[in-house]
Design an enzyme around this catalytic site. Structure first.
Site, PDB file in Angstrom:
ATOM      1  N   ASP A  34       0.839  -1.199   0.000  1.00 35.25           N
ATOM      2  CA  ASP A  34       0.000   0.000   0.000  1.00 35.25           C
ATOM      3  C   ASP A  34       0.873   1.249   0.000  1.00 35.25           C
ATOM      4  OD1 ASP A  34      -1.950  -1.813   0.246  1.00 35.25           O
ATOM      5  OD2 ASP A  34      -2.786  -1.051   2.131  1.00 35.25           O
ATOM      6  N   GLU A  36       3.846   1.637  -1.327  1.00 34.94           N
ATOM      7  CA  GLU A  36       4.359   1.910  -2.669  1.00 34.94           C
ATOM      8  C   GLU A  36       3.259   2.482  -3.568  1.00 34.94           C
ATOM      9  OE1 GLU A  36       7.712  -1.414  -3.492  1.00 34.94           O
ATOM     10  OE2 GLU A  36       5.845  -2.110  -2.573  1.00 34.94           O
ATOM     11  N   ASP A  38       0.755   4.275  -2.593  1.00 34.42           N
ATOM     12  CA  ASP A  38       0.555   5.671  -2.208  1.00 34.42           C
ATOM     13  C   ASP A  38       1.651   6.574  -2.758  1.00 34.42           C
ATOM     14  OD1 ASP A  38      -1.728   4.960  -0.934  1.00 34.42           O
ATOM     15  OD2 ASP A  38      -0.834   4.876   1.068  1.00 34.42           O
ATOM     16  N   SER A  83     -35.849  -8.036  -9.175  1.00 34.04           N
ATOM     17  CA  SER A  83     -35.577  -8.592  -7.858  1.00 34.04           C
ATOM     18  C   SER A  83     -35.509 -10.117  -7.966  1.00 34.04           C
ATOM     19  CB  SER A  83     -36.691  -8.130  -6.931  1.00 34.04           C
ATOM     20  OG  SER A  83     -36.408  -8.507  -5.633  1.00 34.04           O
ATOM     21  N   LYS A 117     -25.428 -14.343  -2.300  1.00 33.36           N
ATOM     22  CA  LYS A 117     -26.376 -13.235  -2.368  1.00 33.36           C
ATOM     23  C   LYS A 117     -25.885 -12.172  -1.402  1.00 33.36           C
ATOM     24  CE  LYS A 117     -31.331 -12.239  -1.939  1.00 33.36           C
ATOM     25  NZ  LYS A 117     -31.071 -10.870  -1.682  1.00 33.36           N
ATOM     26  N   ASP A 119     -25.366  -8.828   0.706  1.00 36.87           N
ATOM     27  CA  ASP A 119     -26.321  -7.990   1.416  1.00 36.87           C
ATOM     28  C   ASP A 119     -25.778  -6.575   1.546  1.00 36.87           C
ATOM     29  OD1 ASP A 119     -28.644  -7.443   2.688  1.00 36.87           O
ATOM     30  OD2 ASP A 119     -28.083  -8.346   4.595  1.00 36.87           O
ATOM     31  N   ARG A 138     -30.603   1.410  -7.074  1.00 38.38           N
ATOM     32  CA  ARG A 138     -31.664   0.669  -7.734  1.00 38.38           C
ATOM     33  C   ARG A 138     -32.980   1.456  -7.714  1.00 38.38           C
ATOM     34  NH1 ARG A 138     -35.617  -3.055  -5.913  1.00 38.38           N
ATOM     35  NH2 ARG A 138     -36.152  -4.541  -7.535  1.00 38.38           N
ATOM     36  N   GLU A 179     -23.282  -5.057  -6.289  1.00 33.42           N
ATOM     37  CA  GLU A 179     -23.697  -4.773  -4.929  1.00 33.42           C
ATOM     38  C   GLU A 179     -22.525  -4.096  -4.217  1.00 33.42           C
ATOM     39  OE1 GLU A 179     -26.829  -5.948  -4.560  1.00 33.42           O
ATOM     40  OE2 GLU A 179     -27.192  -5.918  -2.404  1.00 33.42           O
ATOM     41  N   LYS A 318     -32.449 -18.425   0.668  1.00 38.17           N
ATOM     42  CA  LYS A 318     -32.069 -17.652   1.848  1.00 38.17           C
ATOM     43  C   LYS A 318     -31.456 -18.543   2.915  1.00 38.17           C
ATOM     44  CE  LYS A 318     -33.927 -13.500   1.127  1.00 38.17           C
ATOM     45  NZ  LYS A 318     -34.340 -12.563   2.052  1.00 38.17           N
ATOM     46  N   CYS A 412     -23.268   7.619  37.462  1.00 39.93           N
ATOM     47  CA  CYS A 412     -22.492   6.514  36.901  1.00 39.93           C
ATOM     48  C   CYS A 412     -22.819   5.231  37.660  1.00 39.93           C
ATOM     49  CB  CYS A 412     -21.005   6.822  37.007  1.00 39.93           C
ATOM     50  SG  CYS A 412     -19.966   5.415  36.622  1.00 39.93           S
ATOM     51  N   CYS A 435     -13.066   6.682  38.618  1.00 43.86           N
ATOM     52  CA  CYS A 435     -14.179   5.731  38.541  1.00 43.86           C
ATOM     53  C   CYS A 435     -13.645   4.306  38.369  1.00 43.86           C
ATOM     54  CB  CYS A 435     -15.071   6.107  37.361  1.00 43.86           C
ATOM     55  SG  CYS A 435     -16.281   4.843  36.937  1.00 43.86           S
TER      56      CYS A 435
HETATM   57  S1  IVH Z   1     -29.381 -11.415  -9.488  1.00 46.30           S
HETATM   58  C1  IVH Z   1     -32.317 -10.577 -12.633  1.00 46.30           C
HETATM   59  N1  IVH Z   1     -27.273 -11.971  -8.010  1.00 46.30           N
HETATM   60  O1  IVH Z   1     -30.534  -9.446  -4.083  1.00 46.30           O
HETATM   61  C2  IVH Z   1     -31.221 -10.436 -11.690  1.00 46.30           C
HETATM   62  N2  IVH Z   1     -28.882 -10.476  -7.143  1.00 46.30           N
HETATM   63  O2  IVH Z   1     -33.311 -10.075  -3.177  1.00 46.30           O
HETATM   64  C3  IVH Z   1     -31.676 -10.408 -10.294  1.00 46.30           C
HETATM   65  N3  IVH Z   1     -28.323  -9.569  -4.935  1.00 46.30           N
HETATM   66  O3  IVH Z   1     -32.225  -7.010  -5.888  1.00 46.30           O
HETATM   67  C4  IVH Z   1     -30.615 -10.210  -9.330  1.00 46.30           C
HETATM   68  N4  IVH Z   1     -26.405 -10.625  -4.717  1.00 46.30           N
HETATM   69  O4  IVH Z   1     -29.774  -6.597  -5.441  1.00 46.30           O
HETATM   70  C5  IVH Z   1     -28.425 -11.283  -8.092  1.00 46.30           C
HETATM   71  N5  IVH Z   1     -25.346 -12.543  -6.833  1.00 46.30           N
HETATM   72  C6  IVH Z   1     -26.496 -11.854  -6.931  1.00 46.30           C
HETATM   73  C7  IVH Z   1     -26.918 -10.986  -5.905  1.00 46.30           C
HETATM   74  C8  IVH Z   1     -28.147 -10.315  -6.044  1.00 46.30           C
HETATM   75  C9  IVH Z   1     -27.249  -9.769  -4.163  1.00 46.30           C
HETATM   76  C10 IVH Z   1     -29.453  -8.702  -4.571  1.00 46.30           C
HETATM   77  C11 IVH Z   1     -29.999  -7.932  -5.730  1.00 46.30           C
HETATM   78  C12 IVH Z   1     -31.479  -8.167  -5.720  1.00 46.30           C
HETATM   79  C13 IVH Z   1     -31.712  -8.745  -4.382  1.00 46.30           C
HETATM   80  C14 IVH Z   1     -32.941  -9.651  -4.452  1.00 46.30           C
END
Ligand code: IVH
Length: 675
Positions: A34, A36, A38, A83, A117, A119, A138, A179, A318, A412, A435
């Site tokens: 890092d 280098e 910088d 979604s 997925k 978050d 989005r 994301e 999920k 306190c 304290c």
């Molecule tokens: S695909 C048509 N891939 O999860 C494409 N979504 O609960 C649809 N998300 O709104 C999304 N990781 O923002 C996709 N590897 C991933 C994801 C992902 C996170 C989010 C995405 C979506 C939400 C749906």
């Protein structure tokens, strides 16, 4: 250098910096430190400062936040940002396949891609002629908000594609979906930093990432450790990939960081992958709320169509919720090292992900009020990865009328002195310097591993020592006698002697460790090393002025003020006198490190793997560099040491096979201290 050479040098620096960035964020294989990086960046900044007209929009210097905006403008997405439908177990995933097979039998013969997925906050990145021109949230899926200036500050977002010169040619128009998020470690470190500065801390990585991006000051975004992973092409010109798997490869080749993905021949193997990740969930460095199973072929997926906003061709699987409800039995109040009072929830015990939770953080007093959390409430709590469980909020419908409002204590809970709320700060403080609760925390910090490292002096012993009045400040540790210890419960001669010996050994710790141990606001291991190198001993540091300190790189006015303040306090002066009297007064040659003399790790190359207990990834880097070491991402013949923490990765085997010295955290500290 003449003008044309200089201009060429600037172009070359931009190229190099872009590639280093790509190696770091996309390939996870940096070849320079890092420091280098910088230095190269500083060189480019200097050239551009003299020639502002040479600055290109994709220059890595253009990531620093621009001026705050008055508001966000709306952006129409080029295609709906869809979604996902959810499944919560394997049978629901199988039911999904059965459902879509009725529409198109070919899905029974096709392959799938499984991805994490993430978050965080969904973002849509637009590139024209290879340049990053717009980034948006989005929003409602059709219209989002323009957060380009904020997204530019994220170093993982390529400002120009292809990033590497050998990458595929970028299409004239490309829109990518990804994301933005914060790793759990970066989140924890950010909160620790905010807490040390007396500022409001954040609840969880997701809210922090979203909040950092959806605010109007790009400089604030720039100060947040955000990153991004891109997983889809929304639209674009020319011949685009026909499958999800190829899309990820294509995005990666262009220079986008992409999530780790697995291709599976059928749904059953995809389910196995999800189950494997579910089991390993706590090892993933960022928050996931599940995995996504996608039909690999786009023609098949598209033919299946969309239900509402959910494309039929993908499914969010999920993870089991790490969110539960329980009863809030009471609210307790802790007193921190700096006297800050923090409320915590005392809960009816519940199990989340194999761990019994009895306490959870409530953050600060404002939070209790904002969420209207009352004692006796049924509350929702959440635990994610390494993040301490916290109370999300009350379930108001479950109220019986028996619940009680919580009142901020006016005294306190430890010493009974009146508490104060400093103007402009959310926190309430106990300002009593004697304290006992603060003292316990101070001593605990003083003896901890990164500080004076007194082996065997755990929290129970610290509490006993404070309670018995044997330790009234940290200097008293060095005045403890055998007979003092023997009168404590649980102490026999052997234990007492061992502790006294550990205390004696700690007297030889270097100045930087003592400085860290004193717990001056803002003075962690890195700042302490810098101050120790500049001043050489505590007498000299105590004479330094605010102005002088503030000029040191990485210190700034707040820390400078905290240092001067600390030395001005009577109680601290008395601690220093007592320490000196006990023979604890380390000194070293001023500037040895900056002049490259005797930086303990000078000329050595390090690789780090696994989770360390005393350092985040960034801290260990800074620590190694502060002592002259060089940090790289992968093990090779040029590596001198591998620092290995918990759950080391494949780097450990590689290092072993190359015969490279492997260090644990304490061994590393010994190596630094012994030189
Ligand atoms: S695909 C048509 N891939 O999860 C494409 N979504 O609960 C649809 N998300 O709104 C999304 N990781 O923002 C996709 N590897 C991933 C994801 C992902 C996170 C989010 C995405 C979506 C939400 C749906």
């Amino acid at each position: 250098m003449d003008e044309s050479d200089l201009r060429q040098r600037a172009a070359q620096l931009r190229d190099e910096l872009r590639i280093h960035n790509y190696r770091y964020y996309v390939l996870d294989d940096p070849i320079i430190s890092d420091f280098e990086y910088d230095q190269l960046l500083a060189e480019l900044q200097a050239i551009e400062a003299g020639h502002p007209d040479w600055i290109t929009p994709d220059s890595p210097t253009q990531r620093a936040g621009s001026e705050p905006a008055a508001g966000f403008t709306k952006v129409n997405h080029p295609a709906p940002i869809l979604s996902l439908a959810n499944a919560y177990d394997a049978d629901e995933a199988r039911a999904w396949l059965t459902r879509i097979a009725k529409l198109d039998e070919r899905v029974l013969e096709t392959d799938f891609v499984v991805e994490p997925k993430l978050d965080g906050l969904t973002v849509v990145l637009q590139y024209r002629d290879g340049m990053f021109v717009q980034g948006a949230t989005r929003g409602n899926g059709e219209i989002g908000e323009d957060i380009t200036a904020n997204l530019r500050t994220i170093r993982a977002v390529p400002l120009r594609i292809p990033v590497a010169n050998e990458g595929p040619e970028a299409p004239a128009y490309l829109v990518v979906r990804g994301e933005a998020f914060m790793t759990i470690a970066d989140f924890a470190q950010l909160n620790a930093r905010l807490e040390a500065a007396g500022e409001k801390t954040y609840l969880n990585p997701r809210n922090t990432a979203a909040g950092s991006l959806r605010q109007l000051d790009p400089k604030l975004t720039a100060s947040r450790p955000l990153t991004i992973l891109c997983y889809a092409i929304v639209t674009g010109d020319g011949q685009l990939p026909g499958t999800q798997w190829e899309s990820l490869e294509y995005l990666k080749a262009l220079g986008f960081p992409v999530p780790q993905a697995v291709r599976c021949e059928d749904l059953e193997s995809a389910i196995k992958v999800v189950e494997h990740w579910t089991a390993k969930r706590s090892e993933i460095p960022y928050e996931l709320d599940g995995m996504v199973i996608k039909i690999n072929r786009f023609d098949l997926a598209e033919a299946l169509g969309v239900v509402g906003k959910d494309p039929r061709g993908s499914l969010a699987f999920k993870f089991p919720a790490q969110e539960l409800t329980t009863r809030l039995l009471d609210i307790g109040v802790n007193v921190g090292r700096t006297g800050v009072l923090t409320p915590y929830a005392i809960l009816e015990p519940v199990e989340i992900g194999g761990v019994v939770v009895r306490k959870a953080t409530l953050h600060n007093f404002d939070y209790i009020e904002e969420k209207d959390i009352r004692i006796g409430d049924r509350v929702r709590i959440k635990r994610a990865g390494d993040v301490i469980p916290y109370v999300i909020g009350p379930i108001e419908a479950a109220r019986t009328g028996e619940e009680r409002l919580f009142l901020i204590p006016d005294r306190c809970p430890s010493c009974g002195e009146a508490v104060v709320n400093l103007p402009g700060e959310v926190a309430w403080y106990c300002v009593n310097t004697t304290c006992p609760a603060q003292l316990v925390r101070n001593v605990e910090h003083f003896v901890s591993r990164g500080a004076m490292d007194i082996a065997g002096m755990g929290i129970k012993i610290v509490e006993q020592l404070v309670q018995e009045n044997l330790v009234r400040d940290v200097a008293d540790i060095y005045r403890l006698k055998r007979e003092d210890l023997l009168q404590l419960e649980g102490f026999a001669e052997k234990k007492a002697d061992n502790l006294l010996q550990a205390i004696e050994i700690s007297k030889s710790r270097p100045l930087a460790r003592l400085l860290t141990a004193l717990g001056i606001r803002g003075v962690g291991e890195v700042v302490a090393a810098e101050l120790a190198d500049r001043y050489g001993n505590l007498d000299a540091l105590g004479r330094a002025s605010k102005e002088e300190l503030a000029e040191i790189d990485g210190i700034g006015p707040n820390i400078a003020e905290a240092v001067v303040d600390w030395f001005e306090r009577r109680a601290n002066q008395s601690v220093l006198l007592k320490l000196k009297d006990s023979g604890l007064w380390p000194s070293e040659i001023v500037g040895a490190r900056t002049r490259g003399l005797g930086g303990a790790l000078e000329g050595k190359t390090f690789v780090v793997t696994g989770t360390l207990s005393g350092f985040s990834r960034q801290e260990i880097k800074a620590y190694l560099q502060a002592h002259g070491g060089k940090v790289t991402g992968s093990v090779s013949n040029r590596t001198d040491y591998l620092v290995a923490g918990e759950n080391p990765g494949s780097k450990l085997q590689k290092a072993e096979s190359l015969g490279i010295t492997i260090l644990t955290e304490p061994q590393l500290r010994d190596l630094v201290d012994s030189s």
